[in-house]
Design a protein around this motif. Sequence first.
Motif, PDB file in Angstrom:
ATOM      1  N   LEU A  54       0.761  -1.392   0.017  1.00 50.79           N
ATOM      2  CA  LEU A  54       0.024  -0.115  -0.064  1.00 50.79           C
ATOM      3  C   LEU A  54       0.945   1.367  -0.133  1.00 50.79           C
ATOM      4  CD1 LEU A  54      -2.746  -1.100   2.510  1.00 50.79           C
ATOM      5  CD2 LEU A  54      -2.827  -0.991   0.033  1.00 50.79           C
ATOM      6  N   HIS A  55       1.866   1.169   0.978  1.00 49.42           N
ATOM      7  CA  HIS A  55       2.674   2.519   1.065  1.00 49.42           C
ATOM      8  C   HIS A  55       1.825   3.766   0.965  1.00 49.42           C
ATOM      9  CE1 HIS A  55       6.230   0.177   0.266  1.00 49.42           C
ATOM     10  NE2 HIS A  55       5.868  -0.454  -0.712  1.00 49.42           N
ATOM     11  N   LEU A  56       1.038   3.703   2.168  1.00 47.72           N
ATOM     12  CA  LEU A  56       0.312   4.880   2.254  1.00 47.72           C
ATOM     13  C   LEU A  56       0.677   6.104   2.828  1.00 47.72           C
ATOM     14  CD1 LEU A  56      -2.835   2.852   3.777  1.00 47.72           C
ATOM     15  CD2 LEU A  56      -2.444   4.116   1.614  1.00 47.72           C
ATOM     16  N   ALA A  57       1.822   6.330   3.527  1.00 44.34           N
ATOM     17  CA  ALA A  57       2.287   7.592   4.118  1.00 44.34           C
ATOM     18  C   ALA A  57       2.042   8.836   2.966  1.00 44.34           C
ATOM     19  CB  ALA A  57       3.660   7.087   4.627  1.00 44.34           C
ATOM     20  N   PRO A  58       2.767   8.780   1.998  1.00 44.61           N
ATOM     21  CA  PRO A  58       2.774   9.617   0.926  1.00 44.61           C
ATOM     22  C   PRO A  58       1.845   9.653  -0.136  1.00 44.61           C
ATOM     23  CG  PRO A  58       4.348   7.897   0.039  1.00 44.61           C
ATOM     24  CD  PRO A  58       3.605   7.391   1.311  1.00 44.61           C
ATOM     25  N   ASP A  59       0.743   9.105   0.269  1.00 42.08           N
ATOM     26  CA  ASP A  59      -0.380   8.734  -0.682  1.00 42.08           C
ATOM     27  C   ASP A  59      -1.949   9.160   0.028  1.00 42.08           C
ATOM     28  OD1 ASP A  59      -2.004   8.327  -2.623  1.00 42.08           O
ATOM     29  OD2 ASP A  59      -1.086   6.331  -3.429  1.00 42.08           O
ATOM     30  N   PRO A  60      -2.066  10.406   0.218  1.00 44.79           N
ATOM     31  CA  PRO A  60      -3.270  10.771   0.917  1.00 44.79           C
ATOM     32  C   PRO A  60      -4.578  10.306   0.194  1.00 44.79           C
ATOM     33  CG  PRO A  60      -2.306  12.685   0.356  1.00 44.79           C
ATOM     34  CD  PRO A  60      -1.274  11.624   0.049  1.00 44.79           C
ATOM     35  N   GLN A  61      -4.544  10.335  -1.193  1.00 47.61           N
ATOM     36  CA  GLN A  61      -5.680  10.109  -2.058  1.00 47.61           C
ATOM     37  C   GLN A  61      -6.116   8.526  -1.968  1.00 47.61           C
ATOM     38  OE1 GLN A  61      -4.665  11.656  -5.968  1.00 47.61           O
ATOM     39  NE2 GLN A  61      -6.153  13.321  -5.668  1.00 47.61           N
ATOM     40  N   GLN A  62      -4.919   7.666  -1.997  1.00 42.25           N
ATOM     41  CA  GLN A  62      -5.187   6.060  -1.700  1.00 42.25           C
ATOM     42  C   GLN A  62      -5.814   5.904  -0.235  1.00 42.25           C
ATOM     43  OE1 GLN A  62      -3.156   1.845  -1.352  1.00 42.25           O
ATOM     44  NE2 GLN A  62      -1.870   3.674  -1.946  1.00 42.25           N
ATOM     45  N   ILE A  72      11.579   4.137   7.483  1.00 44.56           N
ATOM     46  CA  ILE A  72      10.795   4.025   8.823  1.00 44.56           C
ATOM     47  C   ILE A  72       9.495   3.189   8.521  1.00 44.56           C
ATOM     48  CG2 ILE A  72       9.705   5.364  10.617  1.00 44.56           C
ATOM     49  CD1 ILE A  72      11.684   7.606   9.923  1.00 44.56           C
ATOM     50  N   PRO A  73       9.189   2.104   9.252  1.00 45.20           N
ATOM     51  CA  PRO A  73       8.083   1.241   8.836  1.00 45.20           C
ATOM     52  C   PRO A  73       6.722   1.975   8.632  1.00 45.20           C
ATOM     53  CG  PRO A  73       9.706  -0.067  10.023  1.00 45.20           C
ATOM     54  CD  PRO A  73      10.038   1.294  10.155  1.00 45.20           C
ATOM     55  N   GLY A  74       6.110   2.043   7.573  1.00 43.25           N
ATOM     56  CA  GLY A  74       4.735   2.920   7.622  1.00 43.25           C
ATOM     57  C   GLY A  74       4.918   4.214   7.350  1.00 43.25           C
ATOM     58  N   ALA A  75       5.860   5.188   7.660  1.00 42.71           N
ATOM     59  CA  ALA A  75       6.180   6.219   7.943  1.00 42.71           C
ATOM     60  C   ALA A  75       6.677   6.871   6.599  1.00 42.71           C
ATOM     61  CB  ALA A  75       6.937   6.910   9.066  1.00 42.71           C
ATOM     62  N   ALA A  76       6.482   8.394   6.223  1.00 46.97           N
ATOM     63  CA  ALA A  76       7.149   8.774   5.088  1.00 46.97           C
ATOM     64  C   ALA A  76       8.920   8.898   5.489  1.00 46.97           C
ATOM     65  CB  ALA A  76       6.904  10.285   5.209  1.00 46.97           C
ATOM     66  N   ALA A  77       9.691   8.571   4.433  1.00 50.94           N
ATOM     67  CA  ALA A  77      11.041   8.580   4.589  1.00 50.94           C
ATOM     68  C   ALA A  77      11.470   9.962   4.770  1.00 50.94           C
ATOM     69  CB  ALA A  77      11.677   8.128   3.224  1.00 50.94           C
ATOM     70  N   PRO A  78      12.405   9.838   5.781  1.00 56.31           N
ATOM     71  CA  PRO A  78      13.192  11.147   6.211  1.00 56.31           C
ATOM     72  C   PRO A  78      13.986  11.664   4.774  1.00 56.31           C
ATOM     73  CG  PRO A  78      14.418   9.191   7.156  1.00 56.31           C
ATOM     74  CD  PRO A  78      13.155   8.715   6.384  1.00 56.31           C
ATOM     75  N   ARG A  79      13.799  13.147   4.599  1.00 56.08           N
ATOM     76  CA  ARG A  79      14.551  13.629   3.544  1.00 56.08           C
ATOM     77  C   ARG A  79      16.056  14.123   4.091  1.00 56.08           C
ATOM     78  NH1 ARG A  79      11.165  15.618  -0.675  1.00 56.08           N
ATOM     79  NH2 ARG A  79       9.529  14.187  -0.850  1.00 56.08           N
ATOM     80  N   GLY A 118      26.563  15.094 -14.108  1.00 53.71           N
ATOM     81  CA  GLY A 118      26.547  13.661 -14.550  1.00 53.71           C
ATOM     82  C   GLY A 118      26.502  12.637 -13.379  1.00 53.71           C
ATOM     83  N   ALA A 119      26.401  12.836 -12.285  1.00 55.76           N
ATOM     84  CA  ALA A 119      26.432  12.188 -11.102  1.00 55.76           C
ATOM     85  C   ALA A 119      25.078  11.380 -11.071  1.00 55.76           C
ATOM     86  CB  ALA A 119      26.647  12.628  -9.705  1.00 55.76           C
ATOM     87  N   VAL A 120      24.734  10.307 -10.462  1.00 52.22           N
ATOM     88  CA  VAL A 120      23.382   9.589 -10.456  1.00 52.22           C
ATOM     89  C   VAL A 120      23.049   9.269  -9.077  1.00 52.22           C
ATOM     90  CG1 VAL A 120      22.164   7.608 -11.161  1.00 52.22           C
ATOM     91  CG2 VAL A 120      24.076   8.581 -12.637  1.00 52.22           C
ATOM     92  N   VAL A 121      21.633   9.742  -8.812  1.00 48.72           N
ATOM     93  CA  VAL A 121      21.101   9.263  -7.424  1.00 48.72           C
ATOM     94  C   VAL A 121      19.809   8.383  -7.641  1.00 48.72           C
ATOM     95  CG1 VAL A 121      21.673  11.419  -6.229  1.00 48.72           C
ATOM     96  CG2 VAL A 121      19.604  11.354  -7.396  1.00 48.72           C
ATOM     97  N   VAL A 122      19.678   7.294  -6.968  1.00 52.07           N
ATOM     98  CA  VAL A 122      18.753   6.500  -7.165  1.00 52.07           C
ATOM     99  C   VAL A 122      18.001   6.185  -5.761  1.00 52.07           C
ATOM    100  CG1 VAL A 122      18.099   3.959  -7.538  1.00 52.07           C
ATOM    101  CG2 VAL A 122      20.196   4.992  -8.767  1.00 52.07           C
ATOM    102  N   ASP A 123      16.592   6.594  -5.626  1.00 44.81           N
ATOM    103  CA  ASP A 123      15.908   6.854  -4.435  1.00 44.81           C
ATOM    104  C   ASP A 123      15.383   5.719  -4.579  1.00 44.81           C
ATOM    105  OD1 ASP A 123      14.478   7.627  -2.200  1.00 44.81           O
ATOM    106  OD2 ASP A 123      14.235   9.635  -2.914  1.00 44.81           O
ATOM    107  N   VAL A 124      15.728   4.584  -3.790  1.00 46.14           N
ATOM    108  CA  VAL A 124      14.717   3.275  -3.569  1.00 46.14           C
ATOM    109  C   VAL A 124      13.652   3.648  -2.427  1.00 46.14           C
ATOM    110  CG1 VAL A 124      14.975   0.767  -2.849  1.00 46.14           C
ATOM    111  CG2 VAL A 124      16.975   2.123  -4.001  1.00 46.14           C
ATOM    112  N   ALA A 125      13.710   4.623  -1.802  1.00 42.06           N
ATOM    113  CA  ALA A 125      12.735   4.975  -0.812  1.00 42.06           C
ATOM    114  C   ALA A 125      11.558   5.865  -1.574  1.00 42.06           C
ATOM    115  CB  ALA A 125      13.393   5.696   0.385  1.00 42.06           C
ATOM    116  N   ILE A 126      11.402   6.064  -2.359  1.00 42.76           N
ATOM    117  CA  ILE A 126      10.556   6.685  -3.065  1.00 42.76           C
ATOM    118  C   ILE A 126       9.007   6.326  -2.959  1.00 42.76           C
ATOM    119  CG2 ILE A 126      10.437   5.457  -5.501  1.00 42.76           C
ATOM    120  CD1 ILE A 126      10.211   9.437  -4.899  1.00 42.76           C
ATOM    121  N   ASP A 127       8.853   4.878  -2.657  1.00 45.92           N
ATOM    122  CA  ASP A 127       7.515   4.416  -2.246  1.00 45.92           C
ATOM    123  C   ASP A 127       7.012   5.131  -1.011  1.00 45.92           C
ATOM    124  OD1 ASP A 127       6.574   2.782  -4.156  1.00 45.92           O
ATOM    125  OD2 ASP A 127       7.752   1.016  -3.644  1.00 45.92           O
ATOM    126  N   GLN A 128       7.894   5.271  -0.363  1.00 49.06           N
ATOM    127  CA  GLN A 128       7.443   6.045   0.943  1.00 49.06           C
ATOM    128  C   GLN A 128       7.720   7.432   0.808  1.00 49.06           C
ATOM    129  OE1 GLN A 128       5.923   2.986   2.284  1.00 49.06           O
ATOM    130  NE2 GLN A 128       6.063   4.424   3.995  1.00 49.06           N
TER     131      GLN A 128
END
Length: 371
Positions: free
Chosen positions: A95-103, A241-248, A261-271
């Motif tokens: 579900l990953h609800l923390a960043p998704d108020p519409q869902q 952080i389980p269930g919570a929004a990821a810290p920035r 040209g550096a690369v960042v990969v945000d695996v925490a984007i679901d949260q």
Amino acid sequence: MLIGVPKEIKNQESRVGLTPASTRELAIHGHEVWIESGAGAAIGLPDDAYAAAGATICRTAEEIFLHAEMIVKVKEPQPVELAMLRPQQILYTYLHLAPDPQQAAGLVKSGAVCIAYETITRAGGGLPLLAPMSEVAGRMSIQVAAAHLEIPRGGMGLLMGGVPGVASAHVVILGAGVVGTNALQMAVGLGARVTVIDRDVDRLRQLDLVYGNRIMTLHSSAQAIEESVREADVVIGGVLIPGAAAPRLVTREMISSMRKGAVVVDVAIDQGGCFETSHATTHAEPTYVVDGVVHYCVANMPGAVARTSTFALNNATIAYAVALADKGWKRALAENAHLRAGLNVCQGHITHKAVAKALGLPYRPAEEFAA
């Protein structure tokens, strides 16, 4: 119990909630499984394989949502699916609800019993249903970072492992959990220079014992992150952080200090993501550039390797699916506190404290609903 598995409809998502083997397991327990036609076709799981395992093949998702007592999915329900959920119907998926108020609002309105893979716990800690996808995403993060360091993908033209006489890429990994550990394994295997940052010194000590002087470990602080990001060619964001929004953890200023040209990969984007500059992308358009830095922020990374991901996920989810079907959701949750931790929304209420806090909504303990 009648269990339904619709075909995933999220962009570029080919995973499926149940494999034929999982279907057979539920059938052995006396349950009926309905599968939408073509649900597993993209990953080599044809309708015939499901039929042989005891499933009924359905032509439409509408038919499944109308009749099934439990819906088993992979990704969060899309708007058209939210509209089909019914009161008391069990929804078992990520579900990953923390960043998704519409869902969250849609699930609350539905009155359904919504159990999220990503917050189910286990004895001794950890998130057993999130772990397999974190393993996949952690390993993938290095693959995609290596590819996007190439000039045709927008990168600086750097080979991850270098060659004799030329320095390899410097990879900074934020978080030493499942994502970070699997990213570390791949990065070291490719010959990168690796820095791992985490606030758990004991975990860093464990990694140091395994990898020794092949990696650098740093205790997490704003200064350590800032200095490391500035010197990095690749940054992998794997904090949770389980269930919570990821810290920035990484600010816009830190991003702007990186080499072009550096690369960042945000695996925490679901949260919600752990880079201030992150926003969710899809496999169709996986990257964008901010201040010259390539951002890869695909919200369903494991969907790109859907066959591997489906089998890995089913290994973790099937036991809980059987328990929910055998016992019914109330008894199953009452008897298993770890499964109960997965209850995010129930009969119109938010039932996970971290989710409620992230969304600013009232919270009702899951224990009130399990009996």
